[in-house]
Design an enzyme around this catalytic site. Structure first.
Site, short mmCIF file in Angstrom:
data_model
loop_
_atom_site.label_atom_id
_atom_site.label_comp_id
_atom_site.label_asym_id
_atom_site.label_seq_id
_atom_site.Cartn_x
_atom_site.Cartn_y
_atom_site.Cartn_z
N GLY A 1 0.94 -1.18 -0.06
CA GLY A 1 0.06 -0.06 -0.04
C GLY A 1 0.81 1.20 -0.03
N SER B 1 -6.45 7.46 11.59
CA SER B 1 -6.67 8.57 10.75
C SER B 1 -7.02 9.45 11.41
CB SER B 1 -7.48 7.90 9.72
OG SER B 1 -8.21 9.22 8.71
N SER B 2 -7.04 10.93 10.84
CA SER B 2 -7.40 12.02 11.50
C SER B 2 -9.17 12.06 11.39
CB SER B 2 -7.17 13.19 10.77
OG SER B 2 -7.60 13.10 9.30
N CYS B 3 -9.83 11.14 10.78
CA CYS B 3 -11.32 10.91 10.68
C CYS B 3 -11.78 10.43 11.96
CB CYS B 3 -11.64 10.20 9.36
SG CYS B 3 -11.54 8.54 9.51
N TYR C 1 -15.56 3.28 9.45
CA TYR C 1 -14.15 3.18 9.48
C TYR C 1 -13.46 4.10 10.56
CZ TYR C 1 -9.39 4.42 7.77
OH TYR C 1 -8.05 4.57 7.44
N LYS D 1 -10.96 2.43 13.59
CA LYS D 1 -9.56 2.83 13.74
C LYS D 1 -9.64 3.34 15.37
CE LYS D 1 -7.31 2.26 9.93
NZ LYS D 1 -6.39 1.51 10.14
N HIS E 1 -8.99 8.97 -2.76
CA HIS E 1 -9.27 9.95 -1.95
C HIS E 1 -9.07 11.32 -2.65
CE1 HIS E 1 -7.75 7.46 1.50
NE2 HIS E 1 -8.71 8.09 1.89
N ASP F 1 -19.27 17.00 1.06
CA ASP F 1 -18.34 18.09 1.60
C ASP F 1 -17.83 17.06 2.44
OD1 ASP F 1 -19.40 21.08 1.25
OD2 ASP F 1 -18.23 19.86 -0.36
O1 GFB Z 1 -10.29 12.75 0.35
P1 GFB Z 1 -11.80 12.58 0.58
O2 GFB Z 1 -12.42 11.37 -0.51
O3 GFB Z 1 -11.87 12.28 1.94
O4 GFB Z 1 -12.49 13.65 0.31
P2 GFB Z 1 -12.08 12.87 3.27
C1 GFB Z 1 -12.03 15.18 1.00
C2 GFB Z 1 -12.90 16.24 0.12
O5 GFB Z 1 -12.50 16.45 -1.32
C3 GFB Z 1 -14.49 16.05 0.33
C4 GFB Z 1 -13.78 16.64 -2.03
O6 GFB Z 1 -14.93 17.33 0.63
C5 GFB Z 1 -14.72 15.74 -1.15
O7 GFB Z 1 -16.16 16.20 -1.69
N1 GFB Z 1 -13.59 16.02 -3.29
C6 GFB Z 1 -13.65 16.84 -4.39
C7 GFB Z 1 -13.24 15.03 -3.58
N2 GFB Z 1 -13.21 16.13 -5.66
C8 GFB Z 1 -13.20 14.83 -5.32
C9 GFB Z 1 -13.02 13.70 -6.00
O8 GFB Z 1 -13.12 13.73 -7.16
N3 GFB Z 1 -12.86 12.62 -5.20
C10 GFB Z 1 -12.91 12.54 -3.98
N4 GFB Z 1 -12.56 11.46 -3.14
N5 GFB Z 1 -13.13 13.74 -3.19
C11 GFB Z 1 -11.46 10.51 4.23
C12 GFB Z 1 -12.21 9.45 4.88
O9 GFB Z 1 -12.27 11.64 4.29
O10 GFB Z 1 -10.37 11.11 4.97
C13 GFB Z 1 -11.26 8.27 5.15
O11 GFB Z 1 -13.15 9.09 4.38
C14 GFB Z 1 -10.00 8.71 5.64
O12 GFB Z 1 -11.88 7.41 6.14
C15 GFB Z 1 -9.36 9.86 4.90
O13 GFB Z 1 -10.03 9.15 7.08
C16 GFB Z 1 -8.04 10.15 5.42
O14 GFB Z 1 -10.91 13.58 3.70
O15 GFB Z 1 -13.31 13.81 3.31
#
Ligand code: GFB
Length: 312
Positions: free
Chosen positions: A19, A113-115, A142, A146, A185, A275
């Site tokens: 990973g 994770s910070s979540c 998740y 964690k 992500h 969001d």
């Molecule tokens: O990185 P992300 O998927 O996870 O999304 P989180 C972060 C922000 O980016 C959200 C926006 O507000 C999404 O709406 N975003 C914009 C996008 N465009 C995109 C896109 O094309 N793809 C994705 N994926 N997001 C995660 C947790 O939360 O953080 C995990 O779900 C983990 O469990 C990780 O903890 C570190 O930061 O919101």
């Protein structure tokens, strides 16, 4: 050679070595001269199978464990596969942490994770804000898994005198990231989308959500340095935030990615997508007081990741 409290001949198991986090740990450990890095692919060792994990620890004489194996994903993956995220992560943590205790592993580093922190807690987030209010709904399963891993480490340390340490990284990026647009992500997703939009000559790049949420990004090589740094300190227990120390809005991130990728079109915000947490900037002063700091600036990191993306 660094003055490690962990001997360079220690048998170090990196769970999840393929990973993004695991491969960064292997790179760092090899660079620091550790010669006995033990790895297993999922086909060789299913970490969700307790019996198989016990046999592995019985036979391999492991001294140190980096538990970087996990089911991870972005906001959409978490919201659509809650059972997979909570079950698989709980199973991996229970099996590896219990076996590490039974076979006298001298130190284990668990990656969370910070979540795990409450959706609306004060920023920047301190380790002791854990469990002080409700979690973000999109990744609660998740986060619960964690938090359970972190609590397993604390409970085993208290009852059995183990030395299990928990690291809580902020949003990570780097080589070997996941570029599947549904499960990834935000940063790898934007890099791939901007790249493909540039090649197609698109007018717009689609960004999920409003663009207003703020996120902190840490290059995975910085995380690996923090993990090996902590392994080499006489730390027996505890939870350590690992962050870059600054955050950006998703809108600003998208603009930076477009600049690095060379996509000159506009941004359109798809508000049908969630969001998630408005902000999750970590307070990493516990590690800073010990002498560790992140060193890779985000724009340099994005540029190196984009070069890696194009190369592969
Ligand atoms: O990185 P992300 O998927 O996870 O999304 P989180 C972060 C922000 O980016 C959200 C926006 O507000 C999404 O709406 N975003 C914009 C996008 N465009 C995109 C896109 O094309 N793809 C994705 N994926 N997001 C995660 C947790 O939360 O953080 C995990 O779900 C983990 O469990 C990780 O903890 C570190 O930061 O919101």
């Amino acid at each position: 050679m660094n003055d490690a409290t962990i001997d360079e001949d220690a048998r170090i198991f990196v769970a999840g070595h393929r990973g993004m986090v695991g491969s960064a740990l292997v790179r760092r450990l090899e660079a620091d001269g550790y010669r006995n890095i033990v790895t297993r692919t999922r086909e060789q060792l299913d970490l969700m199978d307790q019996w198989g994990v016990n046999i592995f620890f019985e036979e391999e004489g492991i001294d140190v464990v980096f538990l970087a194996a996990a089911r991870v994903g972005g906001i959409l993956a978490n919201a659509t596969m809650p059972a997979s995220f909570i079950y698989e992560n709980l199973a991996i943590e229970m099996n590896v942490i219990h076996a590490a205790y039974r076979w006298n592993v001298s130190k284990l580093m668990f990656f969370g994770s910070s979540c795990i922190y409450p959706r609306n807690c004060p920023q920047p987030i301190k380790e002791d804000y854990l469990l002080t209010s409700a979690l973000e709904a999109t990744n609660e399963p998740y986060a619960i898994a964690k938090i359970a891993g972190l609590k397993l480490c604390e409970a085993y340390n208290r009852q059995y005198g183990t030395r299990f340490v928990s690291l809580m990284p902020t949003n990570l990026y780097g080589p070997n990231d996941n570029y599947d647009l549904k499960t990834s992500h935000v940063l790898p997703a934007l890099i791939r989308k901007a790249h493909e939009a540039r090649l197609r000559g698109d007018e717009f790049l689609s960004v999920w959500g409003s663009g207003a949420p703020r996120r902190e990004f840490l290059h995975v090589d910085d995380l690996a340095t923090a993990a090996v740094f902590l392994m080499n300190h006489d730390i027996d227990e505890g939870v350590f935030n690992v962050g870059a120390g600054a955050d950006v809005t998703i809108h600003e991130l998208a603009q930076t990615v477009c600049r690095v990728v060379g996509f000159e079109g506009g941004l359109e915000f798809d508000r049908s997508k969630p969001d998630g947490t408005p902000r999750k900037l970590l307070d990493s002063s516990r590690l800073a007081e010990m002498g560790w700091r992140a060193s890779i600036p985000i724009e340099d990191g994005i540029r190196s990741v984009y070069d890696d993306f194009v190369a592969h």
